[in-house]
Structure formats: C-alpha cells, structure tokens
Design an enzyme around this catalytic site. Structure first.
Site, PDB file in Angstrom:
ATOM      1  N   ARG A  78       0.843  -1.196   0.000  1.00  0.00           N
ATOM      2  CA  ARG A  78       0.000   0.000   0.000  1.00  0.00           C
ATOM      3  C   ARG A  78       0.880   1.250   0.000  1.00  0.00           C
ATOM      4  NH1 ARG A  78      -5.222   1.533  -0.947  1.00  0.00           N
ATOM      5  NH2 ARG A  78      -6.184   2.677   0.759  1.00  0.00           N
ATOM      6  N   THR A 354      -9.778   0.286  -9.886  1.00  0.00           N
ATOM      7  CA  THR A 354      -8.809  -0.545  -9.209  1.00  0.00           C
ATOM      8  C   THR A 354      -8.827  -1.777 -10.073  1.00  0.00           C
ATOM      9  OG1 THR A 354      -9.288   0.338  -7.059  1.00  0.00           O
ATOM     10  CG2 THR A 354      -8.574  -1.932  -7.085  1.00  0.00           C
ATOM     11  N   ASN A 374      -6.355   4.151  -7.046  1.00  0.00           N
ATOM     12  CA  ASN A 374      -7.567   4.631  -6.391  1.00  0.00           C
ATOM     13  C   ASN A 374      -8.597   5.026  -7.445  1.00  0.00           C
ATOM     14  OD1 ASN A 374      -9.322   5.096  -4.352  1.00  0.00           O
ATOM     15  ND2 ASN A 374      -8.621   7.151  -3.895  1.00  0.00           N
ATOM     16  N   ASP A 396      -8.073   8.060   0.514  1.00  0.00           N
ATOM     17  CA  ASP A 396      -8.597   6.964   1.341  1.00  0.00           C
ATOM     18  C   ASP A 396      -8.416   7.234   2.835  1.00  0.00           C
ATOM     19  OD1 ASP A 396      -9.664   5.405  -0.636  1.00  0.00           O
ATOM     20  OD2 ASP A 396      -8.020   3.978  -0.742  1.00  0.00           O
ATOM     21  N   SER A 425      -7.783   0.653   3.535  1.00  0.00           N
ATOM     22  CA  SER A 425      -8.250   0.190   2.227  1.00  0.00           C
ATOM     23  C   SER A 425      -9.408  -0.780   2.381  1.00  0.00           C
ATOM     24  CB  SER A 425      -7.085  -0.521   1.518  1.00  0.00           C
ATOM     25  OG  SER A 425      -7.522  -1.135   0.332  1.00  0.00           O
ATOM     26  N   GLY A 447     -13.693  -1.780  -6.770  1.00  0.00           N
ATOM     27  CA  GLY A 447     -14.992  -1.213  -6.413  1.00  0.00           C
ATOM     28  C   GLY A 447     -15.032  -0.457  -5.102  1.00  0.00           C
ATOM     29  N   GLY A 448     -13.877   0.009  -4.591  1.00  0.00           N
ATOM     30  CA  GLY A 448     -13.904   0.740  -3.327  1.00  0.00           C
ATOM     31  C   GLY A 448     -14.529  -0.138  -2.258  1.00  0.00           C
TER      32      GLY A 448
END
Ligand code: DON
Length: 544
Positions: A78, A354, A374, A396, A425, A447-448
């Site tokens: 990340r 993503t 993102n 985020d 995340s 898809g968040g």
C-alpha cells in the site's frame, strides 16, 4: 472420497493481454507468483486506468505447494503518506481554495508501493529471474498493443481532468485525442522505466533516474513526495486474516485493509441464518446481507487504520461472541438503524478503477492481487520522462473529518493522515481452501468499499447457495456500508424487490454495475474454472 480433478494453470484479469501474459509465464514453467508479477507489470501497460507502477496494492496467496512447504502469505504494498503529510493538510488546502487536493494533482499521491511489492514477491516466492517476468510488459510498452475500447472510453470520460497535466496529455491524448480503439498504442517512456527496473530491481524505481523524475515533478507541481520518502518505502509482509468458511477456510488481507476482517465478521454473522439456493434474490436474503454489512462497516469505519500506527482492536473485532451477539440483533423483515452501531465517528460517485487478478498454477498454489491508483487514472499526474501515472490514494484517509470521501465513507481518527502511514483500504484479495486445505478458489474485484461486500456475496454464492462460479459472479449484487444508511441495489434487481425492502425500513439506492470480478475455482466436477466478470472487459487464460 472420489478423485479430484486435475488442476490447470489459469489467470483471470481485467484485460485479456495481461491475462495471456500470466498464462504464458505458467506455461514456461513459472509458478503462480511469477505469473502474478508478470500480470502486474503487464496491466501497468495495458490497463492504465488501474494497472500501475505509481500505485499500490495487496497480494494474498497460498504458495510453496509442489516444493514441500506451504505458506499462507499477505504482502502489503500500500502507498505511504509522505513525511511532510499532516492530518489537516487537505482541510488547509480547501481553506486555501485548492479544491479536491486529495483527489487530483500532486498532493493526492502517497508514495507508490507497487514496484516494491511486485519485486519483493518475486524475490521471496518467485522462481524466475526478474527479467523474464517483466519482459512481456516491456514488449507491450515498447512495441505497443491495440488500444482497447474500454481504455479508450475511460480516457475519453476522464479527458477534462487529465488535460490539466501536460505530460498526461502527451501520452494519452497525442495530438489532442485518444488513440482510437484498435490502433497501436506505444508508451516509450514507460518502456524505458521498465527497462531500468529490469536492470536495477527495486532501486531502479526508488532511487536514480526514475526517482529523480518523480521528485522533479513533485517540486514542479507543488507535491510533497521527496527523494527520502521514495528511499524509505518498504512493502510489509503481514499475517493474513484467516476464518472458517464452508468446510474449509479462507484467507484475506489484514489491516491496513479492512477487507479481511469485514469478510470474517460478515461470514460469521450470516452463518446464524439458514440459507439455500431458493433464498437467493429474495428481499429476505438482501435484507440479511444488508444487516451483516451494516454491522461490519460500523466497525470498519470506527476502528480500523494502519496497524503500524493505531491499535485496530483486532481482538475485539474478531471475537466470535461479540459477532454472535450482533447477529442476534438482526430482525427478520426489519431494518436496523446504523446509528445504533456507531459511537465514534466524525454519496458517492464511484471512480471506476482498481483492478484485481487471480492466478492458480498446476501445483495448487493460488495468488490473489488487488492493485490500484484509487480513482480512474489516479491523481491524473503522469511523471514526465518516466511514463506512468501517480495514485490519488491519499483520499482513502480521513481527509475531512466527519465528511464522506470519494466512496461516501465517513471514517474515524484511526485513519487520519500521518507521515509514513498507510491509508485504510477495502481491497480484499482472498483465497479459499477446501476441507483438505487445498486451494479451491481465488477471488477479488475492484470497487472501493463494494469490494468487500462483493467478495462476500461471491463467497456466499459459492458456499452457502451452491451457485456455480459463473452464477456467483453474474448474480446481482447489493451493498451497504453503514453510512450513508442506504442499501444499494444493482440495476437488474426488480423494483418489486426494492419496494419490499423499503417496507422493511431500508432506504435504497441504485448502482448501475458493481465490480469487475476475477474468479478462479477448482471444482470437483469441472476442474479449474475461471470467470472474468461480464461487467468488465477482462478474460481468463488457461495453460496448455
Ligand atoms: O483501497 C481502496 O479501498 C480503494 N483505494 C480502492 C479503489 C477502488 O476500488 C476504485 N475502483 N472502483
């Protein structure tokens, strides 16, 4: 016990050329990690909205099969907040009249993790030399590939924001327009960056010429990523979240992802309710899903953040008694109030992108990777001379306390910005095991926050409803994230179902499409089966 079907190598990815790259690596004798790394680099070339060198991601896998020792792994690559980042930097930017600083432009980027992550995975668990797994991506960048319709469409949609940055314009809108679908798309600067990474490995990105390009662009555009930030970047191996699922178990990503813990929680809470295939698509089923999602997202948004900075209260969140008690507060045909599950917190148009890819090899290893910039094309800033886009992952974090972020998530101080911290995340690369501890599925999607609820629904489809892999992916999805207190329904869910859910007390909203799932399953009846979501433009490639 009857004989299990033979395994085949397979790769499911959001872009067909990248999937084919992975299968070729498997055919050439590479293992699932070799293939995953090759796919990661290939997507950075062929799927620029989400595939990336300038972003970050997570890898979850079961590896070592065929070599005598099996490990369950989770690698965190990340992005990290730069050293000069502060908790109120975006509030101050807004006050100074800089709009959407966490989303567009130079301040939006965390220090990229993808190159460190992919090469760390390769060194630790791969079997092939670095050159072999990056070369297919290099060829695609240097020689070009036919511009895909999907990327062309996405570039057209993002044009206004992208044109703010000259280098972005030069690469993606040469002469003022996108390269038409089907025409050869060459990325020479990106090719040179890949060559440098082949030659020098991790330092080829975080030191030297490529790092210089990033730092120069940061200074030019008012960003804060420094040479020291790049040097300091490390990917981190973490212990996967492991939970009982069906007759076997599942592993998924721990914090700084919320995916693993939410999946484990939701799976447990739903286990209190008997389900069979005929329950699928009923208001009662969607209601139960919404209620377990609501309860789990309440925890997510209050307690989770980077475990290197905050106490995520994992013991409490994983406690089965607490989950069982929460499940017992679910009423049939009556929606709860999100506020009842929240004490500590301070809608969204979802950026499409993503990307997730799933790999299985013949030895039975399974690797799940979710990676992202993102939003689509990240911060929209392309590093001049280096040819890749930078992420907008800083959004985020809890950038404006009490206010929703791009995904409508309202999060706590546990996820406040701090130097060197990783934003919370929802990415949930997940591997499923059968009762013999063999890999039975590799799952994931973009898809968040809908990533978590989508992976959950595919798991439930496969395990509790007895759906085929195809139906598990294709079936309409729902999503609840506690706040806003809304149950989102995918387009194809009938109006009558929505009306019944409203009589239960749910406030509802619609989503045109949820996710771009990439699923591989090892089935007893059909052997290795892959599904690339028809909502996207990807494909499954199998080995010979
Ligand atoms: O890490 C996260 O949760 C987000 N940055 C993921 C973004 C995403 O999935 C965008 N695509 N729909």
């Amino acid at each position: 016990m009857f004989e299990k079907h033979a395994r085949r190598g397979a790769v499911a990815a959001a872009e067909p050329l990248a999937a084919a790259v992975g299968a070729k690596i498997l055919d050439a004798g590479g293992n699932a990690i070799d293939a995953a790394v090759a796919v990661g680099f290939a997507l950075a070339v062929t799927y620029p909205a989400a595939g990336n060198l300038g972003g970050g991601g997570f890898l979850v896998g079961s590896i070592g099969r065929g070599s005598g020792r099996t490990d369950e792994i989770a690698l965190d690559f990340r992005e990290m907040a730069p050293a000069a980042a502060t908790a109120d930097m975006y509030v101050r930017a807004a006050e100074a009249g800089i709009k959407k600083a966490s989303l567009v432009g130079h301040l939006a980027s965390g220090v990229p993790g993808s190159v460190s992550g992919l090469l760390t995975a390769q060194e630790k668990w791969g079997s092939m030399p670095r050159k072999k797994v990056i070369e297919p991506a290099l060829a695609l960048a240097r020689d070009g590939f036919p511009m895909t319709e999907r990327t062309q469409r996405m570039l057209t949609g993002a044009k206004q924001g992208m044109l703010r940055f000259e280098a972005t314009e030069e690469v993606f809108y040469p002469g003022g327009a996108t390269v038409p679908a089907g025409e050869n798309f060459v990325q020479l600067d990106l090719a040179r960056t890949l060559e440098t990474i082949i030659e020098q490995g991790i330092p080829g990105f975080y030191e030297g010429e490529v790092a210089d390009h990033i730092v120069v662009e940061m200074k030019r555009g008012g960003g804060i990523i420094s040479a020291r930030d790049l040097l300091a970047y490390r990917s981190v191996e973490r212990k996967p979240i492991r939970f009982t699922a069906g007759k076997g178990h599942a592993i998924s990503m721990p914090p700084p992802s919320s995916g693993g813990i939410c999946l484990a929680q939701m799976y447990r809470m739903l286990s209190h309710f008997p389900l069979e295939a005929t329950d699928a698509k009923t208001p009662k089923f969607y209601h139960l899903l919404a209620e377990v999602m609501r309860r789990s997202f309440a925890d997510r948004n209050q307690y989770l953040g980077d475990p290197d900075f905050v106490d995520c209260k994992m013991e409490m969140l994983e406690k089965l008694d607490r989950l069982d008690e929460r499940a017992s507060s679910i009423e049939q045909e009556k929606a709860s109030e999100s506020a009842d599950f929240l004490d500590d917190i301070a809608t969204p148009e979802e950026g499409e992108q993503t990307t997730h890819y799933s790999v299985m090899d013949k030895q039975g290893n399974g690797v799940a990777v979710t990676t992202t910039l993102n939003g689509s094309f990240g911060s929209k800033v392309l590093v001049p001379g280096a040819g890749f886009l930078l992420n907008n992952e800083m959004d985020d974090f809890t950038v404006h306390p009490g206010k929703p972020n791009m995904f409508g998530l309202i999060q706590s101080s546990a996820n406040a910005v701090a130097p060197g911290k990783r934003p919370l995340s929802s990415m949930s690369p997940t591997v499923l095991f059968d009762e013999d501890e063999d890999v039975s599925a590799v799952l994931g999607t973009p898809g968040g926050p809908t990533i978590i609820t989508n992976v959950f629904q595919v798991l439930i489809g496969l395990q509790r409803l007895g759906f085929s892999p195809e139906i598990s992916v294709a079936t309409s999805k729902v999503h609840h994230q506690c706040l806003p207190d809304l149950l989102y329904l995918e387009r194809a869910i009938p109006v009558e179902t929505e009306e019944t859910l409203r009589t239960f007390g749910h406030r509802t909203g619609r989503r045109v499409s949820i996710g771009d799932f990439q699923l591989l399953c090892q089935t007893k009846e059909r052997g290795t089966v892959g599904v690339s979501d028809s909502r996207g433009g990807g494909d499954v490639s199998y080995t010979n």
